[in-house]
Design a protein around this motif. Structure first.
Motif, PDB file in Angstrom:
ATOM      1  N   UNK A   1       0.826  -1.205   0.000  1.00 34.42           N
ATOM      2  CA  UNK A   1       0.000   0.000   0.000  1.00 34.42           C
ATOM      3  C   UNK A   1       0.861   1.257   0.000  1.00 34.42           C
ATOM      4  N   UNK A   2       1.926   1.255   0.823  1.00 31.93           N
ATOM      5  CA  UNK A   2       2.828   2.412   0.847  1.00 31.93           C
ATOM      6  C   UNK A   2       3.505   2.612  -0.504  1.00 31.93           C
ATOM      7  N   UNK A   3       3.883   1.489  -1.143  1.00 31.28           N
ATOM      8  CA  UNK A   3       4.531   1.565  -2.450  1.00 31.28           C
ATOM      9  C   UNK A   3       3.583   2.150  -3.498  1.00 31.28           C
ATOM     10  N   UNK A   4       2.326   1.730  -3.457  1.00 30.66           N
ATOM     11  CA  UNK A   4       1.338   2.240  -4.417  1.00 30.66           C
ATOM     12  C   UNK A   4       1.055   3.719  -4.183  1.00 30.66           C
ATOM     13  N   UNK A   5       0.974   4.114  -2.910  1.00 31.64           N
ATOM     14  CA  UNK A   5       0.738   5.529  -2.600  1.00 31.64           C
ATOM     15  C   UNK A   5       1.916   6.387  -3.045  1.00 31.64           C
ATOM     16  N   UNK A   6       3.128   5.873  -2.836  1.00 32.39           N
ATOM     17  CA  UNK A   6       4.324   6.605  -3.251  1.00 32.39           C
ATOM     18  C   UNK A   6       4.369   6.756  -4.764  1.00 32.39           C
ATOM     19  N   UNK A   7       4.022   5.694  -5.479  1.00 30.67           N
ATOM     20  CA  UNK A   7       4.003   5.732  -6.943  1.00 30.67           C
ATOM     21  C   UNK A   7       2.959   6.728  -7.443  1.00 30.67           C
ATOM     22  N   UNK A   8       1.788   6.739  -6.783  1.00 35.18           N
ATOM     23  CA  UNK A   8       0.732   7.665  -7.191  1.00 35.18           C
ATOM     24  C   UNK A   8       1.175   9.109  -7.006  1.00 35.18           C
ATOM     25  N   UNK A   9       1.856   9.392  -5.885  1.00 36.53           N
ATOM     26  CA  UNK A   9       2.351  10.759  -5.651  1.00 36.53           C
ATOM     27  C   UNK A   9       3.416  11.138  -6.667  1.00 36.53           C
ATOM     28  N   UNK A  10       4.295  10.165  -6.994  1.00 37.04           N
ATOM     29  CA  UNK A  10       5.354  10.438  -7.965  1.00 37.04           C
ATOM     30  C   UNK A  10       4.769  10.694  -9.349  1.00 37.04           C
ATOM     31  N   UNK A  11       3.785   9.888  -9.736  1.00 36.52           N
ATOM     32  CA  UNK A  11       3.149  10.081 -11.042  1.00 36.52           C
ATOM     33  C   UNK A  11       2.458  11.432 -11.115  1.00 36.52           C
ATOM     34  N   UNK A  12       1.812  11.807 -10.029  1.00 36.29           N
ATOM     35  CA  UNK A  12       1.106  13.091 -10.014  1.00 36.29           C
ATOM     36  C   UNK A  12       2.082  14.256 -10.100  1.00 36.29           C
ATOM     37  N   UNK A  13       3.247  14.077  -9.472  1.00 36.29           N
ATOM     38  CA  UNK A  13       4.222  15.167  -9.438  1.00 36.29           C
ATOM     39  C   UNK A  13       4.987  15.310 -10.746  1.00 36.29           C
ATOM     40  N   UNK A  14       5.331  14.181 -11.372  1.00 29.25           N
ATOM     41  CA  UNK A  14       6.231  14.231 -12.521  1.00 29.25           C
ATOM     42  C   UNK A  14       5.570  13.938 -13.860  1.00 29.25           C
TER      43      UNK A  14
END
Length: 209
Positions: free
Chosen positions: A130-143
């Protein structure tokens, strides 16, 4: 009546004694549960269903007669267990009831410990995922360039529209107060000229075009 009361009291005492013994023996706990479920299913699956009618059984009193500490989980009790005439034992930690055989009890304790570790590991894996998916979602949104461009572009358009409205309002007030002429107002609002076709046409000559 006195004899019936004495018999009822005697039966109650026997049930209590067996329940007390069951609280100390997982063997009795499991055997009583298996006997109860087998009895019910024998009625349910019997070929002579018109004689052995499961609906005629008082499942709550039957559980009491088998000296059960609690009702087992089974489909036949799914929708009726709260309506049965049965009082389960309260404040009992059933997982702590041991087998009388020490070897068997040690094996059960080890199995419980292993299952606890597996549950803990599974929970840790799920939390990590879950933490990995949340981190990926934040990264995708940012970059993500498209998302960023779209977000910034929309915001920029809103700001530009507000600036245009504010500019138009300021110029209109100046025109109304006589601080600028209509020509100056048109020039600042629309520029010195507008294009029509291939050439430039002065804003003041548009009425005659």
């Amino acid at each position: 009546p006195a004899d019936k009361d004495a018999v009822a009291k005697n039966d109650s005492d026997i049930v209590r004694q067996i329940k007390d013994a069951t609280l100390k023996s997982r063997d009795l706990l499991e055997k009583g549960t298996r006997a109860y479920t087998s009895y019910i299913r024998a009625y349910k699956e019997h070929q002579c269903g018109f004689i052995f009618r499961i609906k005629s059984l008082d499942l709550g009193k039957l559980a009491t007669s088998f000296c059960l500490l609690k009702l087992p989980k089974m489909p036949e009790l799914a929708n009726v267990h709260t309506k049965l005439d049965f009082k389960p034992e309260e404040n009992v930690e059933f997982y702590k009831i041991p087998y009388e055989d020490k070897v068997r009890e040690q094996a059960r304790q080890k199995r419980m410990k292993d299952e606890g570790k597996q549950e803990k590991l599974q929970k840790q894996r799920e939390e990590k995922k879950q933490r990995r998916e949340e981190k990926k979602a934040r990264r995708d949104e940012r970059f993500n360039p498209k998302q960023k461009k779209k977000r910034v572009g929309r915001h920029q358009r809103i700001l530009e529209e507000w600036d245009d409205l504010a500019k138009e309002e300021r110029l209109h007030k100046k025109l109304k107060r006589g601080k600028i002429t209509q020509e100056e107002y048109d020039r600042q609002m629309f520029g010195d000229s507008v294009k029509k076709g291939g050439g430039d046409v002065d804003i003041n000559d548009m009425d005659s075009v």
